[in-house]
Design a protein around this motif. Structure first.
Motif, mmCIF file in Angstrom:
data_model
loop_
_atom_site.group_PDB
_atom_site.id
_atom_site.type_symbol
_atom_site.label_atom_id
_atom_site.label_comp_id
_atom_site.label_asym_id
_atom_site.label_seq_id
_atom_site.Cartn_x
_atom_site.Cartn_y
_atom_site.Cartn_z
ATOM 1 N N PRO A 18 48.544 43.593 52.996
ATOM 2 C CA PRO A 18 48.578 42.948 54.304
ATOM 3 C C PRO A 18 50.014 42.695 54.750
ATOM 4 O O PRO A 18 50.859 42.312 53.964
ATOM 5 N N GLY A 19 50.277 42.959 56.014
ATOM 6 C CA GLY A 19 51.601 42.744 56.571
ATOM 7 C C GLY A 19 52.572 43.893 56.381
ATOM 8 O O GLY A 19 53.695 43.838 56.871
ATOM 9 N N LYS A 20 52.161 44.938 55.682
ATOM 10 C CA LYS A 20 53.041 46.083 55.464
ATOM 11 C C LYS A 20 52.679 47.200 56.439
ATOM 12 O O LYS A 20 51.545 47.326 56.881
ATOM 13 N N THR A 21 53.664 48.032 56.741
ATOM 14 C CA THR A 21 53.452 49.112 57.704
ATOM 15 C C THR A 21 52.694 50.268 57.064
ATOM 16 O O THR A 21 52.559 50.341 55.842
ATOM 17 N N VAL A 27 53.781 54.047 49.784
ATOM 18 C CA VAL A 27 54.908 53.968 48.853
ATOM 19 C C VAL A 27 54.597 52.935 47.777
ATOM 20 O O VAL A 27 54.822 53.173 46.589
ATOM 21 N N LEU A 28 54.058 51.791 48.179
ATOM 22 C CA LEU A 28 53.666 50.779 47.192
ATOM 23 C C LEU A 28 52.588 51.318 46.257
ATOM 24 O O LEU A 28 52.627 51.071 45.048
ATOM 25 N N ASP A 29 51.636 52.059 46.802
ATOM 26 C CA ASP A 29 50.594 52.649 45.955
ATOM 27 C C ASP A 29 51.178 53.645 44.962
ATOM 28 O O ASP A 29 50.789 53.666 43.795
ATOM 29 N N GLU A 30 52.106 54.470 45.414
ATOM 30 C CA GLU A 30 52.730 55.446 44.513
ATOM 31 C C GLU A 30 53.481 54.749 43.386
ATOM 32 O O GLU A 30 53.347 55.111 42.215
ATOM 33 N N ILE A 31 54.271 53.744 43.739
ATOM 34 C CA ILE A 31 55.038 53.025 42.720
ATOM 35 C C ILE A 31 54.092 52.280 41.788
ATOM 36 O O ILE A 31 54.288 52.274 40.571
ATOM 37 N N GLY A 32 53.047 51.684 42.334
ATOM 38 C CA GLY A 32 52.066 50.979 41.508
ATOM 39 C C GLY A 32 51.381 51.897 40.513
ATOM 40 O O GLY A 32 51.021 51.488 39.418
ATOM 41 N N ALA A 47 63.198 48.086 53.313
ATOM 42 C CA ALA A 47 62.295 46.995 53.687
ATOM 43 C C ALA A 47 61.536 46.464 52.470
ATOM 44 O O ALA A 47 61.372 45.242 52.315
ATOM 45 N N LEU A 48 61.086 47.353 51.589
ATOM 46 C CA LEU A 48 60.364 46.923 50.392
ATOM 47 C C LEU A 48 61.287 46.207 49.415
ATOM 48 O O LEU A 48 60.882 45.240 48.755
ATOM 49 N N GLY A 52 61.255 41.976 48.362
ATOM 50 C CA GLY A 52 61.092 41.594 46.961
ATOM 51 C C GLY A 52 59.900 42.227 46.274
ATOM 52 O O GLY A 52 59.516 41.802 45.189
ATOM 53 N N LEU A 53 59.313 43.254 46.877
ATOM 54 C CA LEU A 53 58.150 43.904 46.271
ATOM 55 C C LEU A 53 58.538 44.962 45.252
ATOM 56 O O LEU A 53 57.789 45.229 44.317
#
Length: 100
Positions: A18-21, A27-32, A47-48, A52-53
């Motif tokens: 939530p709140g992410k573009t 990108v967060l999913d790939e890193i996760g 931005a990430l 602090g993500l």
């Protein structure tokens, strides 16, 4: 269910990140999932990092001789990764059955 394929029904009631573009979410999913060098714009990575993500965790050299390129690598911070894992776990309502 012996020898059959398993189907798991997803529960998509909550939006991931939530709140992410739209550019930041994959990108967060790939890193996760363990891809420490996702293909993303520098603005998305910045931005990430600023939110602090994610954080830098090194770099790797790719190429031969004078044609080497440094590729930065990133990882999720521990709190962000814990929230990401929790969200992924919530996507399944626990119903498992056989595929046709």
């Amino acid at each position: 269910m012996m020898g059959g394929k398993v189907a798991v029904r997803a529960n998509m009631t909550r939006t991931p990140h939530p709140g992410k573009t739209k550019a930041q979410r994959p990108v967060l999913d790939e890193i996760g999932c363990g891809n420490n060098s996702p293909s993303a714009s520098s603005a998305t990575i910045k931005a990430l990092l600023e939110s602090g993500l994610i954080r830098p965790c090194g770099e790797r050299l790719v190429g031969v001789g004078a044609f080497r390129v440094r590729i930065p690598e990133f990882e999720m911070t521990i709190p962000a990764h814990m929230q990401w894992c929790q969200h992924q776990a919530e996507q399944f309502d626990g119903e498992v059955g056989e595929l046709p």
